[in-house]
Design a protein around this motif. Sequence first.
Motif, PDB file in Angstrom:
ATOM      1  N   ASP A 161      23.027   3.388   6.326  1.00 24.52           N
ATOM      2  CA  ASP A 161      22.967   3.965   4.976  1.00 24.52           C
ATOM      3  C   ASP A 161      22.003   3.247   4.032  1.00 24.52           C
ATOM      4  OD1 ASP A 161      24.779   5.934   5.705  1.00 24.52           O
ATOM      5  OD2 ASP A 161      26.496   4.693   5.136  1.00 24.52           O
ATOM      6  N   LYS A 162      21.109   2.434   4.539  1.00 28.95           N
ATOM      7  CA  LYS A 162      20.073   1.792   3.727  1.00 28.95           C
ATOM      8  C   LYS A 162      18.719   2.179   4.287  1.00 28.95           C
ATOM      9  CE  LYS A 162      22.725  -2.199   2.263  1.00 28.95           C
ATOM     10  NZ  LYS A 162      22.769  -3.658   2.174  1.00 28.95           N
ATOM     11  N   GLU A 163      17.755   2.335   3.378  1.00 31.05           N
ATOM     12  CA  GLU A 163      16.407   2.702   3.804  1.00 31.05           C
ATOM     13  C   GLU A 163      15.491   1.488   3.746  1.00 31.05           C
ATOM     14  OE1 GLU A 163      14.827   6.162   1.916  1.00 31.05           O
ATOM     15  OE2 GLU A 163      16.707   7.261   2.138  1.00 31.05           O
ATOM     16  N   TYR A 164      14.727   1.307   4.808  1.00 29.34           N
ATOM     17  CA  TYR A 164      13.787   0.203   4.918  1.00 29.34           C
ATOM     18  C   TYR A 164      12.420   0.760   5.267  1.00 29.34           C
ATOM     19  CZ  TYR A 164      18.092  -2.515   5.447  1.00 29.34           C
ATOM     20  OH  TYR A 164      19.325  -3.078   5.253  1.00 29.34           O
ATOM     21  N   ILE A 165      11.398  -0.063   5.061  1.00 30.12           N
ATOM     22  CA  ILE A 165      10.047   0.291   5.478  1.00 30.12           C
ATOM     23  C   ILE A 165       9.504  -0.880   6.296  1.00 30.12           C
ATOM     24  CG2 ILE A 165       7.731   0.937   4.749  1.00 30.12           C
ATOM     25  CD1 ILE A 165       8.943   1.759   2.073  1.00 30.12           C
ATOM     26  N   VAL A 211       6.228  -2.496   7.516  1.00 35.80           N
ATOM     27  CA  VAL A 211       4.800  -2.466   7.199  1.00 35.80           C
ATOM     28  C   VAL A 211       4.080  -3.605   7.907  1.00 35.80           C
ATOM     29  CG1 VAL A 211       5.109  -1.403   4.934  1.00 35.80           C
ATOM     30  CG2 VAL A 211       5.066  -3.877   5.108  1.00 35.80           C
ATOM     31  N   LYS A 212       2.776  -3.451   8.048  1.00 32.90           N
ATOM     32  CA  LYS A 212       1.959  -4.527   8.594  1.00 32.90           C
ATOM     33  C   LYS A 212       1.725  -5.564   7.494  1.00 32.90           C
ATOM     34  CE  LYS A 212      -0.628  -1.835  11.940  1.00 32.90           C
ATOM     35  NZ  LYS A 212      -1.948  -1.444  12.408  1.00 32.90           N
ATOM     36  N   TYR A 213       1.511  -6.789   7.923  1.00 30.58           N
ATOM     37  CA  TYR A 213       1.247  -7.883   6.993  1.00 30.58           C
ATOM     38  C   TYR A 213       0.073  -7.544   6.060  1.00 30.58           C
ATOM     39  CZ  TYR A 213      -0.230 -12.513   5.419  1.00 30.58           C
ATOM     40  OH  TYR A 213      -0.604 -13.589   4.658  1.00 30.58           O
ATOM     41  N   ILE A 214      -0.942  -6.904   6.607  1.00 29.81           N
ATOM     42  CA  ILE A 214      -2.161  -6.580   5.851  1.00 29.81           C
ATOM     43  C   ILE A 214      -1.894  -5.546   4.753  1.00 29.81           C
ATOM     44  CG2 ILE A 214      -3.021  -4.742   7.329  1.00 29.81           C
ATOM     45  CD1 ILE A 214      -5.796  -6.139   7.045  1.00 29.81           C
ATOM     46  N   ASP A 215      -0.811  -4.761   4.870  1.00 33.06           N
ATOM     47  CA  ASP A 215      -0.480  -3.740   3.876  1.00 33.06           C
ATOM     48  C   ASP A 215       0.251  -4.300   2.665  1.00 33.06           C
ATOM     49  OD1 ASP A 215      -1.694  -1.633   5.226  1.00 33.06           O
ATOM     50  OD2 ASP A 215       0.080  -1.283   6.460  1.00 33.06           O
ATOM     51  N   ILE A 216       0.625  -5.570   2.701  1.00 34.75           N
ATOM     52  CA  ILE A 216       1.236  -6.195   1.546  1.00 34.75           C
ATOM     53  C   ILE A 216       0.098  -6.721   0.675  1.00 34.75           C
ATOM     54  CG2 ILE A 216       2.686  -8.078   0.741  1.00 34.75           C
ATOM     55  CD1 ILE A 216       4.399  -7.601   3.199  1.00 34.75           C
ATOM     56  N   LEU A 217       0.036  -6.204  -0.552  1.00 34.61           N
ATOM     57  CA  LEU A 217      -1.097  -6.497  -1.433  1.00 34.61           C
ATOM     58  C   LEU A 217      -0.894  -7.726  -2.306  1.00 34.61           C
ATOM     59  CD1 LEU A 217      -1.719  -2.827  -2.560  1.00 34.61           C
ATOM     60  CD2 LEU A 217      -2.783  -4.041  -0.653  1.00 34.61           C
ATOM     61  N   ALA A 218       0.349  -7.961  -2.746  1.00 30.21           N
ATOM     62  CA  ALA A 218       0.586  -9.084  -3.660  1.00 30.21           C
ATOM     63  C   ALA A 218       2.066  -9.452  -3.678  1.00 30.21           C
ATOM     64  CB  ALA A 218       0.136  -8.722  -5.072  1.00 30.21           C
ATOM     65  N   VAL A 219       2.330 -10.700  -4.054  1.00 33.72           N
ATOM     66  CA  VAL A 219       3.698 -11.168  -4.278  1.00 33.72           C
ATOM     67  C   VAL A 219       3.889 -11.214  -5.786  1.00 33.72           C
ATOM     68  CG1 VAL A 219       5.316 -13.070  -3.996  1.00 33.72           C
ATOM     69  CG2 VAL A 219       3.714 -12.525  -2.163  1.00 33.72           C
ATOM     70  N   VAL A 220       4.992 -10.641  -6.266  1.00 31.97           N
ATOM     71  CA  VAL A 220       5.287 -10.610  -7.693  1.00 31.97           C
ATOM     72  C   VAL A 220       6.200 -11.769  -8.039  1.00 31.97           C
ATOM     73  CG1 VAL A 220       6.275  -9.233  -9.559  1.00 31.97           C
ATOM     74  CG2 VAL A 220       5.104  -8.095  -7.663  1.00 31.97           C
ATOM     75  N   ASP A 221       5.791 -12.579  -9.015  1.00 35.20           N
ATOM     76  CA  ASP A 221       6.618 -13.710  -9.456  1.00 35.20           C
ATOM     77  C   ASP A 221       7.560 -13.294 -10.546  1.00 35.20           C
ATOM     78  OD1 ASP A 221       5.635 -15.589  -7.708  1.00 35.20           O
ATOM     79  OD2 ASP A 221       3.998 -16.158  -9.037  1.00 35.20           O
ATOM     80  N   SER A 225       0.840  -1.200   0.000  1.00 35.68           N
ATOM     81  CA  SER A 225       0.000   0.000   0.000  1.00 35.68           C
ATOM     82  C   SER A 225       0.873   1.247   0.000  1.00 35.68           C
ATOM     83  CB  SER A 225      -0.906   0.032   1.225  1.00 35.68           C
ATOM     84  OG  SER A 225      -1.787  -1.049   1.208  1.00 35.68           O
ATOM     85  N   GLN A 226       0.481   2.222  -0.792  1.00 37.47           N
ATOM     86  CA  GLN A 226       1.298   3.404  -1.031  1.00 37.47           C
ATOM     87  C   GLN A 226       1.633   4.205   0.228  1.00 37.47           C
ATOM     88  OE1 GLN A 226      -0.329   6.056  -3.938  1.00 37.47           O
ATOM     89  NE2 GLN A 226       1.530   7.234  -4.093  1.00 37.47           N
ATOM     90  N   TYR A 227       0.694   4.443   1.091  1.00 35.81           N
ATOM     91  CA  TYR A 227       0.932   5.299   2.249  1.00 35.81           C
ATOM     92  C   TYR A 227       1.071   4.512   3.544  1.00 35.81           C
ATOM     93  CZ  TYR A 227      -0.369   8.812  -1.115  1.00 35.81           C
ATOM     94  OH  TYR A 227      -0.416   9.602  -2.237  1.00 35.81           O
ATOM     95  N   SER A 228       1.554   3.302   3.457  1.00 31.97           N
ATOM     96  CA  SER A 228       1.654   2.464   4.646  1.00 31.97           C
ATOM     97  C   SER A 228       3.078   2.396   5.154  1.00 31.97           C
ATOM     98  CB  SER A 228       1.154   1.053   4.331  1.00 31.97           C
ATOM     99  OG  SER A 228       1.986   0.468   3.357  1.00 31.97           O
TER     100      SER A 228
END
Length: 93
Positions: free
Chosen positions: A77-81, A83-93, A66-69
Motif C-alpha cells: 500500500d505504499k508507492e515507491y520509485i 531511479v538510477k543514481y544519475i537521475d537524482i539531480l540534487a539533495v535538499v537541505d 528527473s521528472q520522467y525517470s
Amino acid sequence: MKLKPIGDRVVIQKAEAEKTTASGIVLPESAQEKPQYAEIVAISSDIENDEKKAGSLHVGDKVIYSQYSGTEVKLEDKEYIVVKYIDILAVVD
C-alpha cells in the motif's frame, strides 16, 4: 517485504502533493502539481561502495529527481520509485 535496489539504483518515495494553497483554497487532485522531490528509502550497495559516489546520498535525504525517470512500484500500500543514481539531480537541505 523490503525493496533492495541493485546496480546504480536508488529507491525513493514521493512527497505528497499540496492539497491546499497558501491562502487556504482546496485543490482538486487534477489541479495539484506533482512534486519532483522525494525521500530516499534505500540505496544499492554498488553506490555505497563506489569511492566517487559514497557519502553523497543517505537514506532519509530529501532529493529532487528527473521528472520522467524511474519505475513506479507499489508495495504494501505504499508507492515507491526506483531511479538510477544519475537521475537524482540534487539533495535538499
